[in-house]
Motif scaffolding. Structure first.
Motif, PDB file in Angstrom:
ATOM      1  N   LYS A  50      27.859 -27.820  52.618  1.00 21.47           N
ATOM      2  CA  LYS A  50      29.150 -27.310  52.123  1.00 21.47           C
ATOM      3  C   LYS A  50      29.055 -26.672  50.748  1.00 21.47           C
ATOM      4  CE  LYS A  50      32.280 -29.772  54.874  1.00 21.47           C
ATOM      5  NZ  LYS A  50      33.048 -30.933  55.124  1.00 21.47           N
ATOM      6  N   GLY A  51      28.146 -27.188  49.934  1.00 20.06           N
ATOM      7  CA  GLY A  51      28.043 -26.634  48.586  1.00 20.06           C
ATOM      8  C   GLY A  51      27.264 -27.556  47.667  1.00 20.06           C
ATOM      9  N   ILE A  52      27.274 -27.208  46.394  1.00 20.44           N
ATOM     10  CA  ILE A  52      26.536 -27.979  45.398  1.00 20.44           C
ATOM     11  C   ILE A  52      27.529 -28.810  44.591  1.00 20.44           C
ATOM     12  CG2 ILE A  52      25.029 -27.822  43.374  1.00 20.44           C
ATOM     13  CD1 ILE A  52      24.126 -25.090  44.500  1.00 20.44           C
ATOM     14  N   SER A  80      41.356 -29.074  35.598  1.00 19.35           N
ATOM     15  CA  SER A  80      42.256 -30.046  36.245  1.00 19.35           C
ATOM     16  C   SER A  80      41.607 -30.763  37.427  1.00 19.35           C
ATOM     17  CB  SER A  80      43.555 -29.391  36.710  1.00 19.35           C
ATOM     18  OG  SER A  80      44.178 -28.774  35.620  1.00 19.35           O
ATOM     19  N   ASP A  81      40.330 -30.976  37.321  1.00 22.68           N
ATOM     20  CA  ASP A  81      39.616 -31.766  38.328  1.00 22.68           C
ATOM     21  C   ASP A  81      38.400 -32.371  37.625  1.00 22.68           C
ATOM     22  OD1 ASP A  81      38.788 -32.903  40.704  1.00 22.68           O
ATOM     23  OD2 ASP A  81      38.359 -31.001  41.718  1.00 22.68           O
ATOM     24  N   TYR A  82      37.932 -33.481  38.181  1.00 24.68           N
ATOM     25  CA  TYR A  82      36.743 -34.124  37.606  1.00 24.68           C
ATOM     26  C   TYR A  82      35.480 -33.595  38.288  1.00 24.68           C
ATOM     27  CZ  TYR A  82      39.886 -37.523  35.472  1.00 24.68           C
ATOM     28  OH  TYR A  82      40.857 -38.118  34.727  1.00 24.68           O
ATOM     29  N   PRO A  83      34.340 -33.831  37.643  1.00 26.52           N
ATOM     30  CA  PRO A  83      33.092 -33.500  38.332  1.00 26.52           C
ATOM     31  C   PRO A  83      32.961 -34.385  39.577  1.00 26.52           C
ATOM     32  CG  PRO A  83      32.687 -34.164  36.036  1.00 26.52           C
ATOM     33  CD  PRO A  83      34.117 -34.423  36.321  1.00 26.52           C
ATOM     34  N   ALA A  84      32.042 -34.013  40.471  1.00 29.89           N
ATOM     35  CA  ALA A  84      31.794 -34.837  41.656  1.00 29.89           C
ATOM     36  C   ALA A  84      30.785 -35.926  41.304  1.00 29.89           C
ATOM     37  CB  ALA A  84      31.251 -33.970  42.780  1.00 29.89           C
ATOM     38  N   VAL A  85      29.913 -35.615  40.336  1.00 31.79           N
ATOM     39  CA  VAL A  85      28.840 -36.532  39.954  1.00 31.79           C
ATOM     40  C   VAL A  85      28.984 -36.860  38.469  1.00 31.79           C
ATOM     41  CG1 VAL A  85      26.317 -36.794  39.796  1.00 31.79           C
ATOM     42  CG2 VAL A  85      27.310 -35.545  41.721  1.00 31.79           C
ATOM     43  N   PHE A  86      28.827 -38.128  38.140  1.00 31.97           N
ATOM     44  CA  PHE A  86      28.955 -38.575  36.741  1.00 31.97           C
ATOM     45  C   PHE A  86      27.637 -39.225  36.326  1.00 31.97           C
ATOM     46  CE2 PHE A  86      33.627 -38.327  36.128  1.00 31.97           C
ATOM     47  CZ  PHE A  86      34.002 -38.014  37.435  1.00 31.97           C
ATOM     48  N   GLY A  87      27.041 -38.717  35.246  1.00 33.77           N
ATOM     49  CA  GLY A  87      25.790 -39.279  34.766  1.00 33.77           C
ATOM     50  C   GLY A  87      26.036 -40.269  33.638  1.00 33.77           C
ATOM     51  N   LEU A 359      35.009 -21.323  43.230  1.00 34.10           N
ATOM     52  CA  LEU A 359      34.092 -20.803  44.264  1.00 34.10           C
ATOM     53  C   LEU A 359      33.922 -21.833  45.377  1.00 34.10           C
ATOM     54  CD1 LEU A 359      31.345 -19.342  41.895  1.00 34.10           C
ATOM     55  CD2 LEU A 359      32.870 -18.025  43.383  1.00 34.10           C
ATOM     56  N   PRO A 360      33.839 -21.381  46.613  1.00 33.59           N
ATOM     57  CA  PRO A 360      33.712 -22.355  47.707  1.00 33.59           C
ATOM     58  C   PRO A 360      32.413 -23.167  47.647  1.00 33.59           C
ATOM     59  CG  PRO A 360      33.611 -20.084  48.529  1.00 33.59           C
ATOM     60  CD  PRO A 360      33.959 -19.996  47.079  1.00 33.59           C
ATOM     61  N   LYS A 366      37.760 -33.286  43.810  1.00 39.11           N
ATOM     62  CA  LYS A 366      38.762 -33.089  44.873  1.00 39.11           C
ATOM     63  C   LYS A 366      38.115 -32.627  46.176  1.00 39.11           C
ATOM     64  CE  LYS A 366      42.742 -32.233  41.930  1.00 39.11           C
ATOM     65  NZ  LYS A 366      43.429 -31.202  41.146  1.00 39.11           N
ATOM     66  N   ASP A 367      36.999 -31.905  46.062  1.00 34.98           N
ATOM     67  CA  ASP A 367      36.329 -31.435  47.281  1.00 34.98           C
ATOM     68  C   ASP A 367      35.658 -32.581  48.023  1.00 34.98           C
ATOM     69  OD1 ASP A 367      36.702 -28.563  46.854  1.00 34.98           O
ATOM     70  OD2 ASP A 367      35.388 -28.856  45.131  1.00 34.98           O
TER      71      ASP A 367
END
Ligand code: BMA
Length: 375
Positions: A50-52, A80-87, A359-360, A366-367
């Motif tokens: 789906k994406g990165i 207005s969204d968080y990252p998908a990955v948190f280090g 970008l998709p 949220k994704d």
């Protein structure tokens, strides 16, 4: 006839169950990984179509002009969204310190990690551990033989075990509301192909490094019974081929994710950065496909992001359509001027980052929320 049909169906179900169980077991370094840890990994694999996923180090702890509890996430402020990955980094947990090497209290880090998990995001932990031989920092390379000293029979072995006990206590303490330890990525002894950390190439043999890695994995999984970890192996950014990349690779049985850390230097032309990143990624994919590992950009960025269109004109075109799991951008230091890798309100690449967000092929919280990656 009916009983024959039943027998065939039963055999089919048993074989299918064993097969999928077997495959999952083969996929993770920890054969006893919890069901949700296995789910995390398989969902991460599926998401590459789906994406990165975009990540950020210390995203909830501090940013430009703020420090928790007075603020939250530069990434959120911009899109207005968080990252998908948190280090996060465990540096100084080994010494029983209450705060990590960048002044993030471990009690807060635990809170953030649980929050991230509850929101459906992913946590990854690196470990800039001090030098056990000299008591200096992770960057203290004044003495060789440090790795050897922590291996069984080494002078610092018992102390190293105590350090791993602290790491184990932290990981097993990351319990969700059902009392289950949440799955996280552990990325120890990173950039081992460079010379700047005491576990780096110039300071130990490949065999010693492998032993260090394998010992750590086994100690956490087997001795400490920790089963919520996905292990990420991440090299430094300069390698030209699979042989260089895998010089310190500790073996398929001990690694789940493979990646590397890569930064654009100040004044480095964008085209040169892209060309190099593309070449390194080609090597990474060559390796990850053969080894059946999940590829990721485990750390990266362009300090100060001095280019207003870097996100959509330089970074994205280089990684677009690649089955890369995630790209984790380094921290927005609150205590070090100009040491940031994500935009913040007013930063010159802010508008471009919003386009990058839309970008998709870029995945933010949220994704991935919709995917329920732990189920
Ligand atoms: C480095 C810098 C340092 C920091 C270290 C560990 O790249 O950001 O300021 O202490 O990582 O997080």
């Amino acid at each position: 006839m009916k009983s024959l049909k039943c027998l065939i169906l039963f055999t089919f179900l048993v074989v299918t169950a064993c097969k999928s169980q077997g495959n999952l077991k083969i996929n993770l370094a920890d054969p006893k990984a919890t069901a949700s840890t296995v789910k995390l990994f398989t969902n991460m694999q599926a998401l590459t179509a789906k994406g990165i996923m975009i990540g950020h180090q210390d995203d909830l702890a501090y940013g430009i002009g703020w420090k928790a509890p007075n603020g939250k996430s530069d990434v959120y402020k911009v899109c207005s969204d968080y990252p998908a990955v948190f280090g996060w980094d465990l540096g100084h947990i080994e010494k029983g310190s209450a705060v990590n090497l960048d002044s993030v209290p471990f009690s807060d880090m635990k809170k953030y990690a649980l929050e991230v998990n509850a929101m459906g995001g992913i946590n990854t932990f690196s470990w800039h551990l001090d030098n056990p031989l000299t008591s200096g920092s992770a960057w203290d390379v004044t003495k060789n033989g440090v790795v050897k000293s922590v291996l069984p029979d080494g002078a610092n072995h018992a102390e190293f075990n105590r350090w791993l006990d602290n790491v184990a206590a932290f990981f097993s303490g990351l319990k969700d509301k059902n009392g289950e330890a949440i799955p996280v990525i552990f990325r120890p002894f990173h950039e081992q192909t460079g010379d700047w950390f005491w576990w780096g190439k110039a300071h130990c043999t490949a065999e010693e490094f492998s032993q260090l890695w394998q010992y750590t994995v086994k100690y956490l999984n087997e001795t400490k019974n920790i089963h919520n970890l996905v292990f990420a192996f991440s090299t430094g950014g300069s390698f030209d081929n699979v042989k260089d990349y895998s010089d310190r690779y500790p073996g398929d049985k001990f690694v789940d994710i493979v990646g590397f850390d890569f930064y654009q230097d100040a004044n480095q032309p964008n085209a040169e950065f892209s060309k190099l990143l593309e070449a390194r990624l080609k090597v990474l994919f060559e390796f990850s496909k053969v080894r059946n590992k999940l590829p990721a950009l485990t750390e990266l960025g362009y300090e100060r992001i001095p280019d207003p269109v870097w996100w959509t004109k330089t970074f994205y075109p280089t990684v677009e359509n690649l089955p890369l799991s995630y790209a984790m951008f380094w921290r927005n230091a609150a205590n070090r001027p100009n040491h940031f890798y994500m935009p913040y309100p007013g930063q010159i690449s802010e508008e471009d980052f919003k386009k990058f967000y839309a970008l998709p092929g870029t995945l933010f919280l949220k994704d991935i929320e919709k995917v329920h990656i732990y189920k």
